[in-house]
Write a protein that holds these residues in place. Structure first.
Motif, PDB file in Angstrom:
ATOM      1  N   ILE A   1      44.643  62.740  21.224  1.00  0.00           N
ATOM      2  CA  ILE A   1      45.061  62.261  22.544  1.00  0.00           C
ATOM      3  C   ILE A   1      44.490  60.868  22.754  1.00  0.00           C
ATOM      4  CG2 ILE A   1      44.943  62.667  25.018  1.00  0.00           C
ATOM      5  CD1 ILE A   1      44.545  65.553  24.488  1.00  0.00           C
ATOM      6  N   ASN A   2      45.287  59.997  23.274  1.00  0.00           N
ATOM      7  CA  ASN A   2      44.794  58.666  23.599  1.00  0.00           C
ATOM      8  C   ASN A   2      43.941  58.761  24.849  1.00  0.00           C
ATOM      9  OD1 ASN A   2      46.164  57.406  21.485  1.00  0.00           O
ATOM     10  ND2 ASN A   2      48.054  57.263  22.699  1.00  0.00           N
TER      11      ASN A   2
ATOM     12  N   ASN B   1      38.434  61.486  36.404  1.00  0.00           N
ATOM     13  CA  ASN B   1      39.819  60.989  36.293  1.00  0.00           C
ATOM     14  C   ASN B   1      40.665  61.799  35.322  1.00  0.00           C
ATOM     15  OD1 ASN B   1      39.245  58.767  38.074  1.00  0.00           O
ATOM     16  ND2 ASN B   1      38.214  57.771  36.338  1.00  0.00           N
ATOM     17  N   THR B   2      40.195  62.975  34.926  1.00  0.00           N
ATOM     18  CA  THR B   2      40.991  63.872  34.084  1.00  0.00           C
ATOM     19  C   THR B   2      41.067  65.230  34.776  1.00  0.00           C
ATOM     20  OG1 THR B   2      40.231  62.741  32.078  1.00  0.00           O
ATOM     21  CG2 THR B   2      41.202  64.929  31.813  1.00  0.00           C
ATOM     22  N   ASN B   3      42.215  65.521  35.370  1.00  0.00           N
ATOM     23  CA  ASN B   3      42.397  66.765  36.109  1.00  0.00           C
ATOM     24  C   ASN B   3      42.684  67.919  35.150  1.00  0.00           C
ATOM     25  OD1 ASN B   3      42.106  65.221  38.369  1.00  0.00           O
ATOM     26  ND2 ASN B   3      44.268  65.242  38.940  1.00  0.00           N
TER      27      ASN B   3
ATOM     28  N   HIS C   1      48.104  67.324  36.797  1.00  0.00           N
ATOM     29  CA  HIS C   1      46.950  67.555  35.929  1.00  0.00           C
ATOM     30  C   HIS C   1      47.200  66.996  34.537  1.00  0.00           C
ATOM     31  CE1 HIS C   1      46.567  70.529  39.176  1.00  0.00           C
ATOM     32  NE2 HIS C   1      45.258  70.475  38.956  1.00  0.00           N
ATOM     33  N   HIS C   2      46.108  66.693  33.848  1.00  0.00           N
ATOM     34  CA  HIS C   2      46.176  66.127  32.509  1.00  0.00           C
ATOM     35  C   HIS C   2      45.996  67.176  31.413  1.00  0.00           C
ATOM     36  CE1 HIS C   2      44.759  62.901  35.232  1.00  0.00           C
ATOM     37  NE2 HIS C   2      45.504  62.099  34.473  1.00  0.00           N
ATOM     38  N   ILE C   3      45.233  68.230  31.719  1.00  0.00           N
ATOM     39  CA  ILE C   3      44.878  69.237  30.708  1.00  0.00           C
ATOM     40  C   ILE C   3      45.098  70.622  31.297  1.00  0.00           C
ATOM     41  CG2 ILE C   3      43.010  70.183  29.272  1.00  0.00           C
ATOM     42  CD1 ILE C   3      41.750  67.400  29.323  1.00  0.00           C
TER      43      ILE C   3
ATOM     44  N   ILE D   1      48.678  68.113  29.082  1.00  0.00           N
ATOM     45  CA  ILE D   1      49.942  68.199  29.819  1.00  0.00           C
ATOM     46  C   ILE D   1      50.562  66.808  29.777  1.00  0.00           C
ATOM     47  CG2 ILE D   1      51.024  68.681  32.051  1.00  0.00           C
ATOM     48  CD1 ILE D   1      48.640  70.499  32.685  1.00  0.00           C
ATOM     49  N   THR D   2      51.641  66.664  29.039  1.00  0.00           N
ATOM     50  CA  THR D   2      52.213  65.324  28.771  1.00  0.00           C
ATOM     51  C   THR D   2      53.225  64.892  29.816  1.00  0.00           C
ATOM     52  OG1 THR D   2      53.867  66.345  27.334  1.00  0.00           O
ATOM     53  CG2 THR D   2      51.836  65.547  26.310  1.00  0.00           C
TER      54      THR D   2
END
Length: 632
Positions: A398-399, A434-436, A605-607, A622-623
């Motif tokens: 993941i970037n 900053n990563t939900n 959310h990101h993850i 979660i893309t």
């Protein structure tokens, strides 16, 4: 497990009596009642002792007044009559003042004792969420009743027996001496023998009363809680048309209470009979003992006037000695009730201390690393996807930009306390600013339970949780599934769990609160009650479920924590309002760890952390979230 269920679950199986366990618990309570030898309540007790002794001196002199009147009437001494009358008036005024003062000091001590015990229990109860553990998993029934009603009853009964008990040795010793002078050794021996027999009988009769008082208090708490449950959830019960079934359940609680009350009354009957028998037999015992020296010819040389005065004074001494003993016998019922309440207070003290010790032992590895600034940031280039089997080959690149860690979950295995069930094994992930993170899974798989472990409400089975930020509202805030509102004004609900200041701060905070209330559509509440108006209503009765959730987000926006854990926090809010709220969290820089079932939550959310309910878990990006473009 909910607190409501625990109230009826735990039953006391030990038979409680007036025994060594009671004395241990009573001594523990006594160290709380009298924290220092030079404390104010100790000084009041000394004053009470002095007044009690003075009372006995005055009563002793009052007791001799009839014999003085016999003498002046027999000799027709008018001057002596005036002197005796003046003396009697002074003694009556003195005893009235002393008794009133003793009653005042006793009542004051009751208040001070209750304050000391309750404050001590509150220190244990509210520390480190012990109140949560004892209500959900504790082994004592009705902690709220023990802290409120049982402490009050204990202090009341203790205040009624305290003064007589501390004064009794002095008065009994004095009147034994006077009795020996009047009736030789036969009088004291007769009185003491009578007291010993009565005390043994009372001890036998008191023990079952102590146990039944304890059980009655338990049933009282269950019955009261059932009515409180109906009051709190009256609307939900009404929707189910459950009046008949709740009536039957409530009547069952009442029936259980009435049965134990009937047993208590039955057990108190022989105790009261023995007490009354002792009282009335004591009233003639003085004459039986006085008959010994009279029929033995000890007073044959006295005139009839002197003999009448002597009989009056001697019978007073014997009767008052017996009265001092019967007072102690009379206290048996109150001592039994006091002992029953002391057991209940002692039990909750022991349970609170046990839970506190367990929490200190269990959570010694939960560290707060917020002061270690050098470790606040790190580079994350890969994200491990783990299904619970720790497969090192399963990785997804993941970037990621440079991020700051907030919480580290390291090899965590958890399940409900006091239960062998495991909800999740060997869980590993980081909460980064900053990563939900969205936690998903079927009902009962352990989503809310994970938040409980993160909040230190549940101890982990193995593994640990490391905080890199302070566990304070402006750094880490939890919004539980059931929104919590305390008593107080609207401002106090919003700034909770921070205490309000006096006078209220009116400036930027006021503007912010108004903006947030308008943002979530709750200005109508502000128009109804104002910001700082003290309300006497229950917020749960005044707000709908959706309004309660929106007001919870006003609280969240006000504190603006770095990380917020949301447990189904938008389940009662529409999709449009939900999107506005999550975007506002993004704007305020709040990192979210959300538990939810709605598919609409994925976009914020990101993850995704998915729990399968069998101990396994997966972690994947979660893309298709709406933040992706701004985060790249």
């Amino acid at each position: 497990m909910s607190p409501e269920r625990s109230t009826f679950k735990h039953k006391n199986k030990t038979k409680l009596e007036f025994d060594l366990v009671f004395f241990k618990r009573f001594l523990k309570i006594a160290t709380v009642v009298f924290p220092k030898w030079n404390s104010g309540n100790v000084l009041l007790c000394i004053l009470l002792l002095c007044l009690g002794l003075l009372e006995q001196v005055v009563i002793f002199n009052i007791g001799y007044i009839p014999s003085k009147y016999y003498k002046v009437f027999g000799t027709k001494d008018s001057n002596g009559f005036k002197e005796v009358t003046i003396l009697a008036a002074i003694l009556i005024l003195s005893i009235s003042f002393i008794k009133s003062t003793i009653l005042y000091i006793t009542s004051l001590l009751e208040i001070i004792w209750r304050a000391n015990i309750t404050y001590s229990l509150h220190r244990l109860y509210f520390k480190d969420a012990v109140y949560y553990n004892i209500n959900c998993f504790g082994k004592v029934d009705n902690p709220d009743q023990r802290i409120t009603q049982d402490v009050e009853r204990f202090c009341f009964y203790l205040s009624t027996i305290f003064a007589p008990l501390i004064i009794a040795p002095f008065t009994i010793g004095y009147y034994l001496y006077k009795c020996v002078q009047s009736t030789t050794y036969l009088g004291p021996v007769g009185v003491i023998s009578f007291f010993i027999v009565a005390t043994i009988i009372n001890k036998i009769l008191m023990s079952p009363v102590v146990n039944l008082v304890f059980k009655k208090k338990e049933r009282e708490g269950n019955f009261r809680f059932k009515h409180m449950q109906i009051r709190m959830y009256s609307e939900s019960a009404a929707f189910y048309k459950s009046g008949d079934i709740e009536k039957n359940k409530t009547n069952n609680q009442l029936l259980s209470l009435l049965k134990i009350s009937q047993k208590l009354v039955l057990r108190e009957y022989p105790l009261d009979f023995c007490i009354n028998l002792s009282n009335y037999f004591g009233s003639i015992l003085s004459y039986l003992l006085l008959a010994i020296p009279i029929f033995g010819g000890l007073y044959d040389s006295m005139s009839s006037v002197d003999l009448s005065a002597k009989i009056s004074s001697t019978s007073f001494v014997i009767m008052y000695l017996i009265n001092n003993f019967t007072k102690l016998i009379d206290l048996a019922a109150n001592v039994a009730r006091m002992a029953g309440n002391a057991h209940r207070i002692g039990e909750i003290m022991e349970e609170l201390g046990k839970i506190k010790a367990e929490k200190e032992t269990t959570y010694h590895f939960i560290e707060n690393e917020s002061i270690r600034r050098e470790d606040n940031t790190f580079h994350l280039n890969t994200l491990l996807v783990n299904s619970g089997d720790n497969d090192p080959d399963c990785q997804i690149a993941i970037n990621e930009t440079r991020r700051q860690k907030a919480v580290t979950v390291d090899n965590l295995t958890y399940g409900p306390p006091q239960c062998r069930d495991i909800l999740c094994r060997n869980l590993k992930f980081n909460v980064e600013l900053n990563t939900n993170i969205l936690i998903t899974g079927d009902s009962g798989c352990g989503k809310s339970s994970l938040l409980r472990v993160l909040a230190n409400l549940w101890p982990p089975v193995t593994g640990k949780v490391l905080y890199h930020i302070p566990e304070r509202p402006h750094h880490m805030l939890f919004l539980p599934q059931k929104p919590y509102f305390s008593d107080g004004s609207l401002r106090q609900q919003i700034i909770f769990p921070v205490e309000d200041v006096e006078p209220p701060v009116v400036s930027i905070d006021e503007d912010r609160i108004h903006q947030y209330l308008e943002f979530v559509g709750l200005t109508n509440i502000l128009d109804r009650v104002g910001m700082d108006t003290e309300t006497d209503w229950n917020w749960y009765d005044e707000l709908s479920p959706g309004e309660m959730q929106r007001l919870s987000f006003v609280r969240l926006f006000y504190h603006q924590p770095k990380v917020a854990a949301l447990d189904e926090a938008t389940s009662q809010i529409g999709l449009e309002a939900e999107q506005k709220i999550y975007l506002k969290c993004k704007e305020l820089g709040i990192t979210l760890v959300s538990v939810g079932h709605r598919e609409s939550l994925r976009q914020f959310h990101h993850i995704e952390l998915h729990l399968d309910g069998k101990g396994g878990w997966t972690l994947q990006p979660i893309t298709d979230n709406i933040f992706m473009q701004s985060d790249v």
